[in-house]
Design a protein around this motif. Structure first.
Motif, PDB file in Angstrom:
ATOM      1  N   LEU A 193       0.863  -1.175   0.149  1.00 48.38           N
ATOM      2  CA  LEU A 193      -0.080   0.008   0.066  1.00 48.38           C
ATOM      3  C   LEU A 193       1.128   1.137  -0.050  1.00 48.38           C
ATOM      4  O   LEU A 193       1.783   1.375   0.908  1.00 48.38           O
ATOM      5  CB  LEU A 193      -0.985  -0.014   1.126  1.00 48.38           C
ATOM      6  N   LEU A 194       0.634   2.243  -0.853  1.00 47.36           N
ATOM      7  CA  LEU A 194       1.450   3.372  -1.006  1.00 47.36           C
ATOM      8  C   LEU A 194       0.782   4.670  -0.766  1.00 47.36           C
ATOM      9  O   LEU A 194       1.299   5.539  -0.165  1.00 47.36           O
ATOM     10  CB  LEU A 194       1.661   3.395  -2.685  1.00 47.36           C
ATOM     11  N   SER A 195      -0.564   4.491  -1.067  1.00 47.49           N
ATOM     12  CA  SER A 195      -1.520   5.862  -0.613  1.00 47.49           C
ATOM     13  C   SER A 195      -2.832   5.407  -0.477  1.00 47.49           C
ATOM     14  O   SER A 195      -3.329   4.331  -0.717  1.00 47.49           O
ATOM     15  CB  SER A 195      -1.505   6.759  -1.642  1.00 47.49           C
ATOM     16  N   ILE A 196      -3.711   6.365   0.468  1.00 48.57           N
ATOM     17  CA  ILE A 196      -4.974   5.970   0.688  1.00 48.57           C
ATOM     18  C   ILE A 196      -5.573   7.351   0.538  1.00 48.57           C
ATOM     19  O   ILE A 196      -5.452   8.475   1.104  1.00 48.57           O
ATOM     20  CB  ILE A 196      -5.203   5.656   2.245  1.00 48.57           C
ATOM     21  N   ARG A 197      -6.432   7.243  -0.461  1.00 50.55           N
ATOM     22  CA  ARG A 197      -7.289   8.612  -0.758  1.00 50.55           C
ATOM     23  C   ARG A 197      -8.816   8.403  -0.407  1.00 50.55           C
ATOM     24  O   ARG A 197      -9.320   7.388  -0.744  1.00 50.55           O
ATOM     25  CB  ARG A 197      -7.338   8.809  -2.486  1.00 50.55           C
ATOM     26  N   ILE A 198      -9.113   9.130   0.450  1.00 47.73           N
ATOM     27  CA  ILE A 198     -10.460   9.135   1.039  1.00 47.73           C
ATOM     28  C   ILE A 198     -11.435  10.393   0.897  1.00 47.73           C
ATOM     29  O   ILE A 198     -11.147  11.474   1.224  1.00 47.73           O
ATOM     30  CB  ILE A 198     -10.334   8.858   2.910  1.00 47.73           C
ATOM     31  N   ASN A 199     -12.475   9.991   0.084  1.00 46.38           N
ATOM     32  CA  ASN A 199     -13.570  10.976   0.096  1.00 46.38           C
ATOM     33  C   ASN A 199     -14.873  10.361   0.411  1.00 46.38           C
ATOM     34  O   ASN A 199     -15.631   9.753  -0.267  1.00 46.38           O
ATOM     35  CB  ASN A 199     -13.641  11.296  -1.459  1.00 46.38           C
ATOM     36  N   ALA A 200     -15.004  10.805   1.734  1.00 43.68           N
ATOM     37  CA  ALA A 200     -16.130   9.875   2.548  1.00 43.68           C
ATOM     38  C   ALA A 200     -16.716  10.990   3.461  1.00 43.68           C
ATOM     39  O   ALA A 200     -16.174  10.911   4.673  1.00 43.68           O
ATOM     40  CB  ALA A 200     -15.795   8.649   3.033  1.00 43.68           C
ATOM     41  N   PRO A 201     -17.619  11.840   3.182  1.00 41.21           N
ATOM     42  CA  PRO A 201     -17.814  13.002   4.112  1.00 41.21           C
ATOM     43  C   PRO A 201     -18.537  12.576   5.511  1.00 41.21           C
ATOM     44  O   PRO A 201     -18.561  13.097   6.362  1.00 41.21           O
ATOM     45  CB  PRO A 201     -19.067  13.680   3.138  1.00 41.21           C
ATOM     46  N   THR A 202     -19.042  11.318   5.253  1.00 34.80           N
ATOM     47  CA  THR A 202     -19.739  10.636   6.385  1.00 34.80           C
ATOM     48  C   THR A 202     -19.129   9.943   7.358  1.00 34.80           C
ATOM     49  O   THR A 202     -19.391   9.063   8.380  1.00 34.80           O
ATOM     50  CB  THR A 202     -21.266   9.815   6.080  1.00 34.80           C
ATOM     51  N   LEU A 203     -17.764   9.657   7.238  1.00 32.28           N
ATOM     52  CA  LEU A 203     -16.905   8.678   7.708  1.00 32.28           C
ATOM     53  C   LEU A 203     -16.553   9.146   9.358  1.00 32.28           C
ATOM     54  O   LEU A 203     -16.429  10.355   9.749  1.00 32.28           O
ATOM     55  CB  LEU A 203     -15.552   8.587   7.245  1.00 32.28           C
ATOM     56  N   GLN A 204     -16.926   8.269  10.256  1.00 29.04           N
ATOM     57  CA  GLN A 204     -17.134   8.340  11.645  1.00 29.04           C
ATOM     58  C   GLN A 204     -15.665   7.863  12.438  1.00 29.04           C
ATOM     59  O   GLN A 204     -15.015   8.201  13.324  1.00 29.04           O
ATOM     60  CB  GLN A 204     -18.068   7.913  12.384  1.00 29.04           C
ATOM     61  N   THR A 205     -15.295   6.551  11.841  1.00 27.28           N
ATOM     62  CA  THR A 205     -14.404   5.772  12.368  1.00 27.28           C
ATOM     63  C   THR A 205     -13.283   5.402  11.083  1.00 27.28           C
ATOM     64  O   THR A 205     -13.762   4.674  10.439  1.00 27.28           O
ATOM     65  CB  THR A 205     -14.741   4.330  13.091  1.00 27.28           C
ATOM     66  N   PHE A 206     -11.982   5.277  11.555  1.00 31.71           N
ATOM     67  CA  PHE A 206     -10.863   5.213  10.717  1.00 31.71           C
ATOM     68  C   PHE A 206      -9.715   4.726  11.587  1.00 31.71           C
ATOM     69  O   PHE A 206      -9.078   5.231  12.427  1.00 31.71           O
ATOM     70  CB  PHE A 206     -10.291   6.514   9.928  1.00 31.71           C
ATOM     71  N   HIS A 207      -9.570   3.282  11.104  1.00 29.03           N
ATOM     72  CA  HIS A 207      -8.544   2.448  11.881  1.00 29.03           C
ATOM     73  C   HIS A 207      -7.605   2.248  10.705  1.00 29.03           C
ATOM     74  O   HIS A 207      -7.922   1.579   9.982  1.00 29.03           O
ATOM     75  CB  HIS A 207      -8.958   1.268  12.884  1.00 29.03           C
ATOM     76  N   TYR A 208      -6.091   2.674  10.985  1.00 26.07           N
ATOM     77  CA  TYR A 208      -5.171   2.086  10.127  1.00 26.07           C
ATOM     78  C   TYR A 208      -4.009   1.605  10.789  1.00 26.07           C
ATOM     79  O   TYR A 208      -3.590   2.000  11.988  1.00 26.07           O
ATOM     80  CB  TYR A 208      -4.693   3.402   9.278  1.00 26.07           C
ATOM     81  N   GLU A 209      -3.468   0.449  10.557  1.00 29.73           N
ATOM     82  CA  GLU A 209      -2.435  -0.340  10.971  1.00 29.73           C
ATOM     83  C   GLU A 209      -1.514  -0.838   9.912  1.00 29.73           C
ATOM     84  O   GLU A 209      -1.924  -1.516   8.875  1.00 29.73           O
ATOM     85  CB  GLU A 209      -2.872  -1.446  11.769  1.00 29.73           C
ATOM     86  N   GLY A 210      -0.446  -0.532   9.607  1.00 28.81           N
ATOM     87  CA  GLY A 210       0.511  -0.930   8.554  1.00 28.81           C
ATOM     88  C   GLY A 210       1.736  -0.029   8.396  1.00 28.81           C
ATOM     89  O   GLY A 210       1.907   1.023   9.207  1.00 28.81           O
ATOM     90  N   LYS A 211       2.483  -0.426   7.320  1.00 33.27           N
ATOM     91  CA  LYS A 211       3.519   0.565   7.090  1.00 33.27           C
ATOM     92  C   LYS A 211       3.152   1.855   6.818  1.00 33.27           C
ATOM     93  O   LYS A 211       1.971   2.423   6.264  1.00 33.27           O
ATOM     94  CB  LYS A 211       4.406   0.124   6.001  1.00 33.27           C
ATOM     95  N   ILE A 212       3.988   2.936   6.528  1.00 32.25           N
ATOM     96  CA  ILE A 212       3.661   4.361   6.049  1.00 32.25           C
ATOM     97  C   ILE A 212       3.229   4.438   4.598  1.00 32.25           C
ATOM     98  O   ILE A 212       3.654   3.841   4.137  1.00 32.25           O
ATOM     99  CB  ILE A 212       5.043   5.207   6.513  1.00 32.25           C
ATOM    100  N   CYS A 213       2.236   5.099   4.596  1.00 32.37           N
ATOM    101  CA  CYS A 213       1.742   5.581   3.400  1.00 32.37           C
ATOM    102  C   CYS A 213       1.380   6.972   3.167  1.00 32.37           C
ATOM    103  O   CYS A 213       1.170   7.557   4.296  1.00 32.37           O
ATOM    104  CB  CYS A 213       0.856   4.465   2.847  1.00 32.37           C
TER     105      CYS A 213
END
Length: 394
Positions: free
Chosen positions: A228-248
Motif C-alpha cells: 500500500l502506497l497511498s490512501i485517498r479518502i472521499n467520505a464525508p460521513t466517515l466516523q471511524t478510521f482505523h489504520y495499521e501498517g507501514k507508512i503511506c
C-alpha cells in the motif's frame, strides 16, 4: 382403595415442588434455540422428545474451525450436509464456513445457495486452510437479504453491475486480492454500505475510498495490506478510521465533520515525519474525540530544532477527549514531546500511555533542555492536575 390413593398422593409432587418448575411456552423455547450455535442446538436433541428437532430451529449455522477439528474431512462434509441440506427453516441469521474447498467447490456453491434461500443476513466464508485461492461470484445475483459479507482467502469477482448488492451493510475482506475495479464496483452498487474492512489484502497500491455518494458509510478499517502506497479518502460521513501498517500517503479530499474515532498504528519506525501532506492529516483530525496512535505518529508532530531555532508544529485538537499512546523501544520521543502534544488538546479527559521496555530512553537533549521544559509544561497543562484520568502502563 384408600391405600392406592395414598400411594398415588405420595408419589405425586407437592404444590411446593411444582412451584419450582415453570412452564415455558413453545414460542419462547424456539426463540432461545434459534440463537444457539448449531453444535449446541444439536446436543439438546437428546434431552427429551420436546427437543428432538431442536437443531431445525437454529438460525446460527456456524461450521467453525473448532467444530472441523473434531471430524475427518469426509465426516465434516457429512456433518454439514446433515444440518444444511436437510434444513428447511426460513429467516436464518448466519452461515459461517471454515473449509478447504479443494475438489469440492461445487458442493460449497450448493451450501451457499441453500443458505441464501434460507434468507441469511450474514455470510462468512473462511478458506485460510486451502493452499490456493478460489474465485467466488456465483452468489452475487441472489443476496436480497444479506447484510454482512465476510471473505477470507476468497477471490471476489465483481461484475460491473451485480444484482442484489444494495442490501449489504458491512464487507470484510481478508487475505484477498482487491483490484481497484472491485472497490469501485462496491461503492457504485453497495449504496447502503456502512462498514468496509480490508485486512492483509493485496493489490491495494493506491487505495481509493470514493464513498461521497453513500449516505451511511461510517467505518473504514485498513490493516497490514502489503504494497500500500497511498490512501485517498472521499467520505464525508466517515466516523471511524482505523489504520495499521507501514507508512503511506494519506489524502483527504473531503471534509470529515463526523470523524470521531481514529487509530493510527504505523509500523515504520521514524518514518511519519517524512510523510508528505502530514499537515492535512492533522487537519483531518480536527473533530476527533478519541485518538489512538503509536510513537511514530507523535514523532512527526514533536518540537524540533530547525533553521529558525526551536519550533513546534502549529495545531490544536480542540475536541479530543481520550488519547492513547503506544511507545515502542525504537521511539525517539521523550516526556516533553508527549506533554506538548497533550497541551494542544485543551478538552482532554483521559490519557493512556503504554510504555515499551526501552521507551523514553535518555538523550542529551532531554537531559539538558527537555526536563526543565517538561516541568514547565506540567504546571500549565490542566490534564496533569487530574491524575485519576491519566494512566501509564509499562
Amino acid at each position: 382403595m384408600a391405600s392406592k390413593e395414598a400411594k398415588i398422593h405420595t408419589n405425586s409432587p407437592s404444590s411446593h415442588e411444582r412451584a419450582k418448575y415453570v412452564y415455558v411456552p413453545e414460542e419462547v423455547i424456539e426463540e432461545i434455540l434459534s440463537h444457539l450455535p448449531i453444535k449446541d442446538a444439536a446436543c439438546l436433541s437428546i434431552l427429551s422428545k420436546r427437543f428432538v428437532n431442536s437443531w431445525k430451529l437454529c438460525r446460527n449455522l456456524s461450521f467453525t474451525k473448532e467444530i472441523s477439528k473434531k471430524f475427518t474431512r469426509p465426516g465434516f462434509i457429512n456433518f454439514i450436509n446433515m444440518f444444511l441440506l436437510k434444513f428447511s427453516g426460513k429467516n436464518m441469521h448466519r452461515f459461517s464456513l471454515y473449509f478447504d474447498p479443494a475438489e469440492h467447490i461445487d458442493l460449497v456453491q450448493c451450501w451457499v445457495h441453500k443458505a441464501l434461500k434460507c434468507e441469511i443476513t450474514e455470510l462468512e466464508l473462511d478458506f485460510t486452510v486451502a493452499e490456493q485461492t478460489y474465485m467466488l461470484s456465483f452468489f452475487l445475483s441472489n443476496i436480497e437479504n444479506l447484510k454482512v459479507l465476510k471473505l477470507n482467502k476468497c477471490e471476489l469477482d465483481l461484475v460491473p453491475k451485480p444484482n442484489g448488492l444494495c442490501p449489504l451493510l458491512q464487507i470484510t475482506l481478508q487475505n484477498v486480492r482487491v483490484p481497484s475495479f472491485t472497490l469501485q464496483a462496491m461503492f457504485s452498487n453497495c449504496l447502503k454500505l456502512r462498514t468496509l474492512e480490508l485486512i492483509s489484502c493485496e493489490f491495494l497500491y493506491n487505495l481509493k475510498i470514493l464513498a461521497q455518494d453513500l449516505k451511511g458509510f461510517s467505518v473504514l478499517v485498513v490493516k497490514n495490506c502489503s504494497g500500500l502506497l497511498s490512501i485517498r479518502i472521499n467520505a464525508p460521513t466517515l466516523q471511524t478510521f482505523h489504520y495499521e501498517g507501514k507508512i503511506c500517503e494519506f489524502k483527504f479530499e473531503s471534509g470529515l465533520p463526523d470523524l470521531s474515532d481514529v487509530v493510527l498504528n504505523i509500523t515504520s519506525p521514524r518514518a511519519f515525519q517524512l510523510l508528505p501532506h502530514r499537515n492535512s492529516v492533522v487537519i483531518a483530525l480536527a473533530n476527533v474525540t478519541t485518538l489512538s496512535v503509536n510513537h511514530t505518529f507523535l514523532e512527526a508532530l514533536c518540537a524540533r530544532f530547525g533553521e529558525h531555532g526551536y519550533m513546534e508544529m502549529d495545531f490544536f485538537l480542540w475536541k479530543l477527549k481520550e488519547f492513547q499512546l503506544l511507545v515502542g523501544g525504537e521511539s525517539h520521543i521523550n516526556p516533553l514531546d508527549i506533554a506538548i502534544f497533550i497541551k494542544k488538546c485543551p478538552c482532554l479527559q483521559r490519557v493512556l500511555i503504554d510504555l515499551g521496555k526501552y521507551a523514553l530512553a535518555g538523550s542529551v537533549y532531554w537531559e539538558h533542555h527537555g526536563r526543565k521544559l517538561f516541568q514547565d509544561v506540567l504546571k500549565k497543562c490542566p490534564i496533569f492536575t487530574k491524575p485519576r484520568n491519566c494512566w501509564c502502563k509499562k
